[in-house]
Design an enzyme around this catalytic site. Sequence first.
Site, PDB file in Angstrom:
ATOM      1  CD1 TRP A  10      32.387  26.407  31.394  1.00 60.15           C
ATOM      2  CD2 TRP A  10      32.846  25.460  29.407  1.00 60.15           C
ATOM      3  NE1 TRP A  10      31.757  25.183  31.357  1.00 60.15           N
ATOM      4  CE2 TRP A  10      32.025  24.580  30.154  1.00 60.15           C
ATOM      5  CE3 TRP A  10      33.258  25.076  28.138  1.00 60.15           C
ATOM      6  CZ2 TRP A  10      31.609  23.348  29.661  1.00 60.15           C
ATOM      7  CZ3 TRP A  10      32.856  23.845  27.650  1.00 60.15           C
ATOM      8  CH2 TRP A  10      32.042  22.989  28.403  1.00 60.15           C
ATOM      9  CD  GLU A  97      35.703  37.979  33.559  1.00 63.42           C
ATOM     10  OE1 GLU A  97      35.555  37.230  32.587  1.00 63.42           O
ATOM     11  OE2 GLU A  97      35.647  37.579  34.741  1.00 63.42           O
ATOM     12  CD  GLU A 167      28.124  37.399  36.283  1.00 69.17           C
ATOM     13  OE1 GLU A 167      28.195  36.220  36.595  1.00 69.17           O
ATOM     14  OE2 GLU A 167      28.867  37.926  35.447  1.00 69.17           O
ATOM     15  N   GLY A 173      35.116  35.976  40.739  1.00 62.08           N
ATOM     16  CA  GLY A 173      36.451  35.376  40.814  1.00 62.08           C
ATOM     17  C   GLY A 173      37.215  35.732  42.072  1.00 62.08           C
ATOM     18  CB  SER A 213      32.392  33.826  44.492  1.00 60.68           C
ATOM     19  OG  SER A 213      33.530  34.530  44.026  1.00 60.68           O
ATOM     20  N   GLY A 234      31.113  30.891  37.096  1.00 58.72           N
ATOM     21  CA  GLY A 234      32.402  30.936  36.412  1.00 58.72           C
ATOM     22  C   GLY A 234      33.256  29.745  36.836  1.00 58.72           C
ATOM     23  N   GLY A 235      34.166  29.985  37.770  1.00 60.91           N
ATOM     24  CA  GLY A 235      35.151  28.980  38.180  1.00 60.91           C
ATOM     25  C   GLY A 235      34.559  27.608  38.486  1.00 60.91           C
TER      26      GLY A 235
HETATM   27  P1  13P Z   1      33.136  33.199  39.313  1.00 66.67           P
HETATM   28  O1  13P Z   1      32.012  32.204  39.556  1.00 66.67           O
HETATM   29  O2  13P Z   1      34.437  32.544  38.982  1.00 66.67           O
HETATM   30  O3  13P Z   1      33.220  34.216  40.407  1.00 66.67           O
HETATM   31  O4  13P Z   1      32.736  33.998  37.975  1.00 66.67           O
HETATM   32  C1  13P Z   1      31.460  34.527  37.884  1.00 66.67           C
HETATM   33  C2  13P Z   1      31.243  34.992  36.506  1.00 66.67           C
HETATM   34  O5  13P Z   1      31.916  35.894  36.025  1.00 66.67           O
HETATM   35  C3  13P Z   1      30.211  34.307  35.705  1.00 66.67           C
HETATM   36  O6  13P Z   1      29.937  34.999  34.541  1.00 66.67           O
END
Ligand code: 13P
Length: 252
Positions: A10, A97, A167, A173, A213, A234-235
Site C-alpha cells: 500500500w 523506492e 520489480e 507505477g 504495474s 502497488g496501485g
Molecule cells: P505498481 O503496481 O503501482 O506499479 O507498484 C508496484 C510496486 O512497487 C509494488 O511493490
Amino acid sequence: MRTPLIAGNWKMFKTVRESVAFVTDLRARVSAVTGVTILVAPTFPALPAVAAALEGSGIGVAAQNLHWEREGAFTGEVSAPMLREAGAGWAIIGHSERRTLFGDTDDSVNRKVRSTLTATLTPIVCIGETWQEREANRTLEVLDRQIKAGLDGVTGTELAGSVLAYEPVWAIGTGRTATPAQAQQAHEHIRGRLTQWFGPDAAARCRILYGGSVKPDNAAALMSQPDIDGALVGGASLDTDSFVKIVERARR
Ligand code: 13P
C-alpha cells in the site's frame, strides 16, 4: 509445490481507519479462496489494527520496511521484533523506492534480511533493474549483484521460506509492465542463481513474485509463467475489486 502469493504493497496510502475498512471487506470477499497466500502491507501505524481485523483469516500482514538493529538511538526507525509484536509476519525489504529515495543499499538490505530472519519475520526482498541498466544489457548482472549481496549469509533453509520480488524499476507505477516473456526470463535467471548459490531444493521452494504495474487484465498471463509465483501489487492493491480479481487470477 509453491503456493502462489499475492501481496498488496500500500506504500504511503490509507489511514488506519481506511486500512481496517479495506481488510474487513477483503476478508469477507476472499473467504472462499483457497490455494493462494494473500498479504497486505499497510503503513506502520495501521499494522496492529489491520492484524487484529485479520485475526484467524489466514491473510498475512507485512511491514514495508524496518531497521536492522533490535533497538537503539535511531530516531524514526522500527525494528523487526517491534514489527513482529505489532502483528506483522512478513517484511518488504529493499523496495526500489527505498533504494532510490531513502538510501537503501545492498548492504543495508542484507542487514535487514538477517534481522527479519532472527525475529522470525518472513522477508520479501525486492530486486530489479532500472531502464538504463536494461538498455545497457546489464539486467542480469544487476540482479546477480542484488541477490548475492542482499542474501549474503542466508542459509538454504532460510531462503526456502523467504520471498524474492522481481520489480523492474521502469515498470513500477508507470503502467508499463514487463511482458510475461521478459518477466519469465528474469525469474528463470534468478531461480538459476538461487539453485547455484543455495541448492536446488531451496531454490525450488523460494517464491519469486513479479511486481510492476500488475493489474487484473495482465495478472493471469504473468502468473501462468513457470517461475512467477505471484505478484507484489502497488496501485491495483488499493482497490478491493482489482485486488480480489488479481487474487482470483493467481489460483492454480
Ligand atoms: P505498481 O503496481 O503501482 O506499479 O507498484 C508496484 C510496486 O512497487 C509494488 O511493490
